[in-house]
Design an enzyme around this catalytic site. Structure first.
Site, short mmCIF file in Angstrom:
data_model
loop_
_atom_site.label_atom_id
_atom_site.label_comp_id
_atom_site.label_asym_id
_atom_site.label_seq_id
_atom_site.Cartn_x
_atom_site.Cartn_y
_atom_site.Cartn_z
N GLU A 122 2.79 10.43 5.68
CA GLU A 122 2.75 9.19 6.48
C GLU A 122 3.95 8.30 6.23
O GLU A 122 4.30 7.48 7.07
CB GLU A 122 1.45 8.43 6.19
CG GLU A 122 0.23 9.17 6.69
CD GLU A 122 -1.05 8.37 6.57
OE1 GLU A 122 -1.04 7.16 6.83
OE2 GLU A 122 -2.07 8.98 6.21
N ARG A 162 -10.62 12.59 3.90
CA ARG A 162 -10.66 11.31 4.62
C ARG A 162 -11.95 11.09 5.39
O ARG A 162 -11.99 10.42 6.42
CB ARG A 162 -9.44 11.12 5.53
CG ARG A 162 -8.97 9.66 5.40
CD ARG A 162 -7.69 9.31 6.00
NE ARG A 162 -7.26 8.05 5.39
CZ ARG A 162 -6.19 7.39 5.71
NH1 ARG A 162 -5.38 7.84 6.64
NH2 ARG A 162 -5.88 6.27 5.09
N ASP A 177 -5.29 3.35 -2.54
CA ASP A 177 -6.11 4.05 -1.55
C ASP A 177 -6.43 5.45 -2.09
O ASP A 177 -5.51 6.25 -2.34
CB ASP A 177 -5.33 4.12 -0.22
CG ASP A 177 -6.11 4.79 0.90
OD1 ASP A 177 -6.80 5.80 0.62
OD2 ASP A 177 -6.01 4.34 2.04
N HIS A 221 -8.85 1.09 -1.17
CA HIS A 221 -9.40 1.77 0.00
C HIS A 221 -10.15 3.01 -0.45
O HIS A 221 -9.68 3.75 -1.32
CB HIS A 221 -8.29 2.18 0.99
CG HIS A 221 -7.98 1.13 1.99
ND1 HIS A 221 -6.86 1.16 2.79
CD2 HIS A 221 -8.66 0.00 2.35
CE1 HIS A 221 -6.86 0.10 3.59
NE2 HIS A 221 -7.93 -0.62 3.34
N GLU A 256 0.83 -1.21 0.00
CA GLU A 256 0.00 0.00 0.00
C GLU A 256 0.86 1.27 0.00
O GLU A 256 1.54 1.56 0.98
CB GLU A 256 -0.93 0.04 1.22
CG GLU A 256 -1.81 1.31 1.18
CD GLU A 256 -2.81 1.41 2.31
OE1 GLU A 256 -2.62 0.76 3.35
OE2 GLU A 256 -3.79 2.16 2.15
N HIS A 269 -4.82 8.52 -0.32
CA HIS A 269 -3.40 8.76 -0.60
C HIS A 269 -3.20 9.16 -2.07
O HIS A 269 -2.38 10.02 -2.36
CB HIS A 269 -2.58 7.51 -0.26
CG HIS A 269 -2.71 7.11 1.18
ND1 HIS A 269 -2.33 7.95 2.20
CD2 HIS A 269 -3.20 5.99 1.77
CE1 HIS A 269 -2.57 7.36 3.37
NE2 HIS A 269 -3.11 6.17 3.13
N GLU A 329 -12.25 3.19 4.37
CA GLU A 329 -11.29 3.41 5.46
C GLU A 329 -11.28 4.93 5.68
O GLU A 329 -10.51 5.65 5.03
CB GLU A 329 -9.88 2.93 5.07
CG GLU A 329 -8.89 3.04 6.21
CD GLU A 329 -7.44 2.93 5.78
OE1 GLU A 329 -7.05 3.61 4.80
OE2 GLU A 329 -6.71 2.16 6.41
C1 LER Z 1 -2.87 4.49 6.51
O1 LER Z 1 -3.08 5.83 6.21
C2 LER Z 1 -3.65 3.61 5.62
O2 LER Z 1 -4.18 4.03 4.61
C3 LER Z 1 -3.79 2.18 6.01
O3 LER Z 1 -4.50 1.47 5.05
C4 LER Z 1 -2.42 1.60 6.29
O4 LER Z 1 -2.44 0.47 7.00
MN MN Z 2 -5.43 2.75 3.33
#
Ligand code: LER
Ligand code: MN
Length: 261
Positions: free
Chosen positions: A151, A210, A178, A204, A145, A181, A239
């Site tokens: 981060e 977020r 994700d 994600h 990921e 991100h 998430e």
């Molecule tokens: C952390 O920001 C994240 O996106 C999680 O999926 C990482 O474990």
């Molecule tokens: Mn994530």
């Protein structure tokens, strides 16, 4: 494309209630955090046999630190990742989400011989060959990921993750995308998804802030179109922060996303 949700975002006093609620809102899968999962594997397995939901994935939760200079920290991380890959296989999940390193490098700067990032790259490849073999053996997948620059300094984009997948050359290592991100790191989310296409095994979902999809300004329509174009048929798990009453906001977000699916 199927929607999943992290277990901790679901309202309910018991796992049974959480799963029932997620099914009611329109989810088909649930993602578990790895940290305490092995201690409750029997409970989770038996509850999942009674649920219409599938386990999409396990999210991280290994102790130790894979790219640490301390051999003990690395050993703990590798052992935990292997055990969680086995748990993922037992639960029928797609795989285990794996972040190589959070924050700044832990390895030393040996310039002019090698910079920390060069050492990290070589060490990660060494670990990945071993973890990929284990994932293949137990019938699971390690999902790299990429995270945003605030981060981790290390793996920030899908292109970077693809390089590792291609170098290792094993079906035991794939990547996950994700949206939170990607919204920070990718110049064009849809184009990045198209390039990484065949290696994306999990997604994600979170909006630009977020919060639940629909509460920010991320363009899910073009991102989902790219996923459809590359034939993506796996889970996309929420998430993110759930604002207000989850009984109302979770199904609202599901309805919002379904118009693009
Ligand atoms: C952390 O920001 C994240 O996106 C999680 O999926 C990482 O474990
Ligand atoms: Mn994530």
């Amino acid at each position: 494309m199927k929607l999943a949700c992290q277990e901790n975002l679901a309202p309910g006093r018991t796992l049974k209630e959480k799963l029932e609620n997620l099914a009611k809102y329109g989810f088909e899968g649930v993602e578990f955090w790895g940290r305490d999962l092995r201690d409750r594997l029997d409970e989770v397995k038996s509850e999942m046999t009674r649920s219409s939901l599938k386990v999409s994935t396990i999210c991280a939760g290994y102790r130790g630190s894979p790219l640490s200079p301390d051999p003990e920290e690395r050993k703990v991380a590798v052992e935990d990742v292997k055990a969680l890959l086995e748990a993922a296989a037992e639960l029928g999940a797609v795989g285990l989400i794996f972040v190589p390193v959070f924050g700044p490098p832990k390895l030393p700067d040996l310039s002019p011989y090698k910079k920390p990032e060069e050492l990290e790259r070589e060490l990660l490849l060494t670990l990945l060959y071993d973890l990929a073999r284990h994932a293949e053996k137990v019938g699971s997948v390690l999902l790299l990921e990429p995270l945003n620059r605030y981060e981790t300094h290390f793996l920030n984009t899908l292109d970077q993750a693809v390089e590792y997948v291609e170098e290792v050359g094993s079906s035991g290592v794939r990547i996950m995308a994700d949206f939170f991100h990607m919204n920070i790191e990718e110049a064009d989310i849809a184009e990045s998804i198209r390039r990484a296409g065949k290696y994306i095994y999990h997604v994600h979902l979170a909006d630009s802030n977020r919060v639940l999809p629909g509460w920010g300004h991320t363009d899910f329509e073009s991102g989902f179109r790219a996923l459809k174009d590359v034939g993506y048929d796996k889970f996309m798990a929420m998430e993110c922060r759930v604002p207000g009453d989850p009984e109302e906001s979770l199904p609202r977000s599901v309805a919002y996303l379904k118009q693009f699916m």
